[in-house]
Scaffold this active site. Sequence first.
Site, PDB file in Angstrom:
ATOM      1  N   TYR A  67      97.705  10.814  84.699  1.00 32.81           N
ATOM      2  CA  TYR A  67      98.178  10.929  83.441  1.00 32.81           C
ATOM      3  C   TYR A  67      97.978   9.498  83.207  1.00 32.81           C
ATOM      4  O   TYR A  67      98.675   8.401  83.224  1.00 32.81           O
ATOM      5  CB  TYR A  67     100.035  10.443  84.225  1.00 32.81           C
ATOM      6  CG  TYR A  67     100.761  11.219  83.117  1.00 32.81           C
ATOM      7  CD1 TYR A  67     101.020  10.845  82.050  1.00 32.81           C
ATOM      8  CD2 TYR A  67     102.278  11.421  83.149  1.00 32.81           C
ATOM      9  CE1 TYR A  67     101.830  10.885  81.131  1.00 32.81           C
ATOM     10  CE2 TYR A  67     103.267  11.505  82.764  1.00 32.81           C
ATOM     11  CZ  TYR A  67     103.267  11.775  80.704  1.00 32.81           C
ATOM     12  OH  TYR A  67     103.807  11.752  80.367  1.00 32.81           O
ATOM     13  N   LYS A 120      95.106  14.202  81.735  1.00 33.77           N
ATOM     14  CA  LYS A 120      96.677  14.488  81.174  1.00 33.77           C
ATOM     15  C   LYS A 120      96.463  13.555  79.814  1.00 33.77           C
ATOM     16  O   LYS A 120      96.201  12.073  80.030  1.00 33.77           O
ATOM     17  CB  LYS A 120      98.028  14.990  81.430  1.00 33.77           C
ATOM     18  CG  LYS A 120      99.192  14.396  80.522  1.00 33.77           C
ATOM     19  CD  LYS A 120     100.211  15.198  80.963  1.00 33.77           C
ATOM     20  CE  LYS A 120     101.705  13.949  80.963  1.00 33.77           C
ATOM     21  NZ  LYS A 120     102.358  14.225  79.397  1.00 33.77           N
ATOM     22  N   THR A 124      97.930  11.442  77.176  1.00 31.41           N
ATOM     23  CA  THR A 124      99.084  10.910  76.294  1.00 31.41           C
ATOM     24  C   THR A 124      98.625  10.029  75.501  1.00 31.41           C
ATOM     25  O   THR A 124      99.175   8.803  75.822  1.00 31.41           O
ATOM     26  CB  THR A 124     100.200  10.775  76.836  1.00 31.41           C
ATOM     27  OG1 THR A 124     100.756  12.002  77.555  1.00 31.41           O
ATOM     28  CG2 THR A 124     101.778  10.582  76.495  1.00 31.41           C
ATOM     29  N   SER A 166     107.945  11.689  82.002  1.00 25.57           N
ATOM     30  CA  SER A 166     108.711  10.334  81.600  1.00 25.57           C
ATOM     31  C   SER A 166     110.009  11.581  80.540  1.00 25.57           C
ATOM     32  O   SER A 166     111.119  11.548  80.606  1.00 25.57           O
ATOM     33  CB  SER A 166     107.920  10.380  79.916  1.00 25.57           C
ATOM     34  OG  SER A 166     106.967  10.565  80.294  1.00 25.57           O
ATOM     35  N   SER A 167     109.689  13.041  80.525  1.00 28.81           N
ATOM     36  CA  SER A 167     110.610  13.758  79.336  1.00 28.81           C
ATOM     37  C   SER A 167     112.055  14.022  80.906  1.00 28.81           C
ATOM     38  O   SER A 167     113.222  14.249  80.673  1.00 28.81           O
ATOM     39  CB  SER A 167     110.482  15.127  79.246  1.00 28.81           C
ATOM     40  OG  SER A 167     109.024  14.651  78.288  1.00 28.81           O
ATOM     41  N   GLY A 204      98.751  15.211  75.540  1.00 26.06           N
ATOM     42  CA  GLY A 204     100.078  14.985  75.909  1.00 26.06           C
ATOM     43  C   GLY A 204     101.238  14.712  75.127  1.00 26.06           C
ATOM     44  O   GLY A 204     102.265  13.917  75.575  1.00 26.06           O
ATOM     45  N   ASP A 207     102.356  16.146  71.837  1.00 30.87           N
ATOM     46  CA  ASP A 207     103.321  17.275  70.774  1.00 30.87           C
ATOM     47  C   ASP A 207     102.501  17.425  69.546  1.00 30.87           C
ATOM     48  O   ASP A 207     101.594  18.044  68.692  1.00 30.87           O
ATOM     49  CB  ASP A 207     104.046  17.462  70.885  1.00 30.87           C
ATOM     50  CG  ASP A 207     105.244  17.696  72.367  1.00 30.87           C
ATOM     51  OD1 ASP A 207     104.647  16.919  73.454  1.00 30.87           O
ATOM     52  OD2 ASP A 207     105.636  18.044  72.176  1.00 30.87           O
ATOM     53  N   GLU A 208     102.642  16.307  68.374  1.00 34.56           N
ATOM     54  CA  GLU A 208     101.499  15.840  67.554  1.00 34.56           C
ATOM     55  C   GLU A 208     100.619  15.796  66.963  1.00 34.56           C
ATOM     56  O   GLU A 208     100.162  16.056  66.234  1.00 34.56           O
ATOM     57  CB  GLU A 208     102.740  14.285  67.228  1.00 34.56           C
ATOM     58  CG  GLU A 208     102.159  12.917  68.244  1.00 34.56           C
ATOM     59  CD  GLU A 208     103.704  13.031  68.421  1.00 34.56           C
ATOM     60  OE1 GLU A 208     103.875  13.367  69.588  1.00 34.56           O
ATOM     61  OE2 GLU A 208     104.072  11.644  68.818  1.00 34.56           O
TER      62      GLU A 208
HETATM   63  C1  NAY Z   1     106.083  14.379  80.713  1.00 31.30           C
HETATM   64  O1  NAY Z   1     105.821  13.314  81.017  1.00 31.30           O
HETATM   65  O2  NAY Z   1     107.666  13.816  79.726  1.00 31.30           O
HETATM   66  C2  NAY Z   1     105.520  14.448  79.177  1.00 31.30           C
HETATM   67  O3  NAY Z   1     104.340  14.817  79.732  1.00 31.30           O
HETATM   68  C3  NAY Z   1     105.884  14.281  77.286  1.00 31.30           C
HETATM   69  C4  NAY Z   1     104.754  13.620  76.809  1.00 31.30           C
HETATM   70  C5  NAY Z   1     105.720  12.553  75.534  1.00 31.30           C
HETATM   71  N1  NAY Z   1     104.924  11.808  75.811  1.00 31.30           N
HETATM   72  C6  NAY Z   1     105.585  10.437  75.532  1.00 31.30           C
HETATM   73  C7  NAY Z   1     104.630   8.930  75.581  1.00 31.30           C
HETATM   74  O4  NAY Z   1     106.937  11.114  75.011  1.00 31.30           O
HETATM   75  O5  NAY Z   1     106.063  14.959  74.318  1.00 31.30           O
HETATM   76  C8  NAY Z   1     105.126  13.684  74.286  1.00 31.30           C
HETATM   77  C9  NAY Z   1     105.790  13.172  73.156  1.00 31.30           C
HETATM   78  O6  NAY Z   1     107.694  12.913  73.588  1.00 31.30           O
HETATM   79  C10 NAY Z   1     105.601  14.049  71.669  1.00 31.30           C
HETATM   80  O7  NAY Z   1     104.292  14.249  72.069  1.00 31.30           O
HETATM   81  C11 NAY Z   1     106.907  13.048  70.862  1.00 31.30           C
HETATM   82  O8  NAY Z   1     105.872  11.921  70.394  1.00 31.30           O
END
Ligand code: NAY
Length: 292
Positions: A135, A163, A165, A46-47, A187, A189-190
């Site tokens: 995932y 993972k 999330t 996602s990132s 997944g 971070d919070e």
């Molecule tokens: C990815 O695939 O990039 C990740 O694994 C990042 C997971 C992120 N999930 C979502 C839904 O955004 O890191 C988290 C997220 O950005 C963070 O916890 C803030 O909400």
Amino acid sequence: AADLGVLMAAIATPYDADGAVDTGLLSTLVEDYVSRGVEGIYCCGSSGEGLLLSADERTAVVETAVRAAEGRIPVVAHVGALSTREAIELGRRAQRAGASALSMIPPIYYSFGIEAVLDHYRAVLDAVDLPLIVYNIPQFTGTEFTLETAGELLGDDRVIGLKQTAHNMYALERMKAAFPDKAYINGFDEVFVPALAAGARGTIGTTVGLQVELFQAARRLLDAGDLVGAQRVQSRINHVIAELVAVDVFPAAKYLSGRSAGGAGALRDCRRPFRPLSEAARTRLDALGATL
Ligand code: NAY
């Protein structure tokens, strides 16, 4: 297989002035992460705007990350795609590139149903000789993996973990209890500390590369039995996350990630339809960056 229950940065994908993937900047970013203690790289998630990249771009990202990591830390390639055919192709290319493992969201958009989703995973497992991390990200995909829906995959030797999330700590614990030898990777971070308490080991996250020292500290405190101390560190992590989320988490984290690779904003904006960051957002993020 490499230990994947570690602190992994879900790395952003840098672009050049023409909007093409900037492999030079990506290498710099990987090098910086390794030197700062990041223990693994997760590409094209996602990132990393994986679903906004072409297959060739995704391949280039994985190749670059593997080359830059030089075997010091594992590189996981997210190969999730709508079609099974494309996921297989991406998986084969990631294997050739030297990725340590694959990870994959279930297919999106159509409500395929769990049997089709499981077939999709099995087809990729059969076609590619790499371990796989499922995932689970129901808020984006509409498919939630729990013991009931993911049990079959978790029982497969080629699936090394999941993972999570999702905030469902109960589901995480149930999967861990039934398949204790798999790696459960946080997944969100919070909820790093709560997920470790529920049986996860390690994390894959957008903000890991920005504040890896805090993730290390939280893990250390929890390992030492200091739950209150770990929770305090989680609060510090969450203060940063709240600021990023208030802006728009992926563009905001990408902006700040540039600080170690040419300056804030050096990776450039996320691809449209993500909206470019406003001046006000940049100013707010610069203030946050000064505290990191
Ligand atoms: C990815 O695939 O990039 C990740 O694994 C990042 C997971 C992120 N999930 C979502 C839904 O955004 O890191 C988290 C997220 O950005 C963070 O916890 C803030 O909400």
